[in-house]
Write a protein that holds these residues in place. Structure first.
Motif, mmCIF file in Angstrom:
data_model
loop_
_atom_site.group_PDB
_atom_site.id
_atom_site.type_symbol
_atom_site.label_atom_id
_atom_site.label_comp_id
_atom_site.label_asym_id
_atom_site.label_seq_id
_atom_site.Cartn_x
_atom_site.Cartn_y
_atom_site.Cartn_z
ATOM 1 N N ILE A 25 0.840 -1.199 0.000
ATOM 2 C CA ILE A 25 0.000 0.000 0.000
ATOM 3 C C ILE A 25 0.873 1.246 0.000
ATOM 4 O O ILE A 25 1.756 1.393 0.837
ATOM 5 C CB ILE A 25 -0.925 0.014 1.236
ATOM 6 N N ARG A 26 0.590 2.114 -0.956
ATOM 7 C CA ARG A 26 1.298 3.398 -1.016
ATOM 8 C C ARG A 26 0.270 4.514 -0.917
ATOM 9 O O ARG A 26 -0.751 4.488 -1.601
ATOM 10 C CB ARG A 26 2.104 3.510 -2.307
ATOM 11 N N ILE A 27 0.586 5.494 -0.084
ATOM 12 C CA ILE A 27 -0.355 6.582 0.179
ATOM 13 C C ILE A 27 0.362 7.914 0.056
ATOM 14 O O ILE A 27 1.494 8.082 0.519
ATOM 15 C CB ILE A 27 -0.972 6.430 1.582
ATOM 16 N N GLY A 28 -0.311 8.866 -0.594
ATOM 17 C CA GLY A 28 0.313 10.173 -0.740
ATOM 18 C C GLY A 28 -0.684 11.258 -1.091
ATOM 19 O O GLY A 28 -1.888 11.154 -0.821
ATOM 20 N N ILE A 29 -0.175 12.294 -1.711
ATOM 21 C CA ILE A 29 -0.931 13.495 -2.044
ATOM 22 C C ILE A 29 -0.674 13.846 -3.500
ATOM 23 O O ILE A 29 0.132 13.207 -4.173
ATOM 24 C CB ILE A 29 -0.523 14.668 -1.126
ATOM 25 N N GLY A 30 -1.340 14.886 -3.967
ATOM 26 C CA GLY A 30 -1.131 15.369 -5.317
ATOM 27 C C GLY A 30 -0.128 16.511 -5.315
ATOM 28 O O GLY A 30 -0.392 17.580 -4.763
ATOM 29 N N GLY A 31 1.027 16.298 -5.919
ATOM 30 C CA GLY A 31 2.060 17.322 -5.959
ATOM 31 C C GLY A 31 2.710 17.520 -4.601
ATOM 32 O O GLY A 31 2.391 16.838 -3.624
ATOM 33 N N TRP A 32 3.651 18.470 -4.551
ATOM 34 C CA TRP A 32 4.292 18.758 -3.268
ATOM 35 C C TRP A 32 4.507 20.256 -3.060
ATOM 36 O O TRP A 32 4.977 20.674 -2.019
ATOM 37 C CB TRP A 32 5.630 18.018 -3.149
ATOM 38 N N THR A 33 4.121 21.053 -4.038
ATOM 39 C CA THR A 33 4.291 22.505 -3.923
ATOM 40 C C THR A 33 2.931 23.162 -3.716
ATOM 41 O O THR A 33 2.093 23.174 -4.622
ATOM 42 C CB THR A 33 4.952 23.074 -5.193
ATOM 43 N N TYR A 34 2.701 23.668 -2.512
ATOM 44 C CA TYR A 34 1.427 24.309 -2.190
ATOM 45 C C TYR A 34 1.681 25.238 -1.012
ATOM 46 O O TYR A 34 2.041 24.793 0.075
ATOM 47 C CB TYR A 34 0.382 23.242 -1.846
ATOM 48 N N GLU A 35 1.509 26.522 -1.224
ATOM 49 C CA GLU A 35 1.902 27.526 -0.228
ATOM 50 C C GLU A 35 1.313 27.271 1.160
ATOM 51 O O GLU A 35 2.029 27.384 2.171
ATOM 52 C CB GLU A 35 1.526 28.920 -0.751
ATOM 53 N N PRO A 36 0.020 26.921 1.298
ATOM 54 C CA PRO A 36 -0.523 26.695 2.643
ATOM 55 C C PRO A 36 0.118 25.537 3.408
ATOM 56 O O PRO A 36 -0.084 25.410 4.624
ATOM 57 C CB PRO A 36 -2.013 26.410 2.375
ATOM 58 N N TRP A 37 0.874 24.668 2.734
ATOM 59 C CA TRP A 37 1.573 23.590 3.443
ATOM 60 C C TRP A 37 2.815 24.104 4.153
ATOM 61 O O TRP A 37 3.336 23.438 5.044
ATOM 62 C CB TRP A 37 1.964 22.481 2.467
ATOM 63 N N ARG A 38 3.297 25.283 3.778
ATOM 64 C CA ARG A 38 4.510 25.826 4.386
ATOM 65 C C ARG A 38 4.187 26.373 5.774
ATOM 66 O O ARG A 38 3.349 27.245 5.931
ATOM 67 C CB ARG A 38 5.103 26.907 3.484
#
Length: 286
Positions: A25-38
């Motif tokens: 099982i692999r789990i993740g998100i879409g992309g990795w560049t998103y200002e609110p994640w900073r």
């Protein structure tokens, strides 16, 4: 990356070894560049150029979205390969130039250009390709069959896995499910969204995109919802089928272990990394 940024390694979804369902099982998100994640997911002092390095050590996969909008450089794929752990895997969204057209059978040139653009530089970290169609695209059996025949099984000796993300209710049809199964292509399972849910298993792997994170939950989802998705992922990996999802023409399948790719997408996007990490932790403890 300094010691502060190394202090919280990603939970491992493969704690049980290769024979354990969680190992698939692999789990993740879409992309990795998103200002609110900073400052929320990424430490405030982390430079943007190290965000992939950081995210890939807390998640087990990422779906690359930029490939949907335009060709990326081969050097970018090489860089992404080198910045991530050995067991990390990327899924790629295929270019819209192939899927957003009136006649899908005419997409051959776009498909060929995509695989010649450098995607194979990801090497062993190349996961499934997601061919996402417009919400207005309706099911045409003959044309869709012609499109699926354009998708290569191998490219430069590398086995390629394909998934199709359809967003029109006309695809909730047994003939579509049969076509996908004939070609060994997965149907993207849409969860917690307005998109039609087609939970039929048509390939040796599962590709799910869940889109229900909300701002009022600190982890994006409630504990019960996270537990439910972790249970579904474990059932898929073990070769079973969750009984609370909507299939169209589900036929009895062999209980063969499968790889599972599950991405937390859309919804309240700021919380998506937290939801993905919470799922990885739950699956690792199963």
């Amino acid at each position: 990356m300094n010691d502060t940024h190394r202090a919280t390694p990603r939970p491992r979804a493969s704690t049980g070894g290769a024979s354990h369902p969680a190992a698939r099982i692999r789990i993740g998100i879409g992309g990795w560049t998103y200002e609110p994640w900073r400052g929320r997911f990424y430490p405030g002092d982390l430079t943007q150029k190290r965000e992939l390095e950081y995210a890939s050590r807390r998640l087990t996969s990422i779906e690359i979205n930029g490939t949907f909008y335009g060709m990326q450089r081969a050097t970018s794929f090489e860089k992404w390969h080198d910045e991530t752990p050995d067991d990390f895997v990327f899924a790629l969204k295929a270019p819209r130039f192939a899927t957003h057209r009136r006649v899908l059978a005419e997409a051959g040139d776009s498909v060929e250009r995509f695989f010649a653009s450098g995607v194979l530089a990801l090497k062993n970290k190349l996961g499934p390709i997601n061919w996402q169609f417009a919400p207005t695209k309706q099911f045409d059996a003959e044309d869709f069959d012609a499109f699926l025949r354009l998708l290569p099984q191998r490219a430069e000796g590398v086995a390629i896995r394909h998934a199709v993300e359809v967003r029109h209710d006309s695809f909730r049809h047994p003939e579509f499910v049969a076509l996908a199964r004939e070609h060994g292509v997965a149907i993207v399972m849409a969860g917690d969204s307005k998109h039609p849910q087609i939970a039929d298993v048509t390939a040796p792997f599962i590709y799910a995109r869940i889109m229900g994170t909300i701002e009022s939950e600190s982890l994006g989802y409630s504990d019960d919802a996270l537990d439910a998705w972790a249970t579904r992922a474990n059932r898929w990996a073990a070769g079973a089928q969750p009984d609370d999802l909507q299939a169209v023409a589900q036929t009895k399948q062999k209980s063969t272990p499968r790889e599972v790719y599950l991405y937390v997408i859309s919804g309240y996007k700021a919380s998506n990394p937290a939801a993905a990490m919470a799922l990885i932790e739950r699956i690792g403890k199963a």
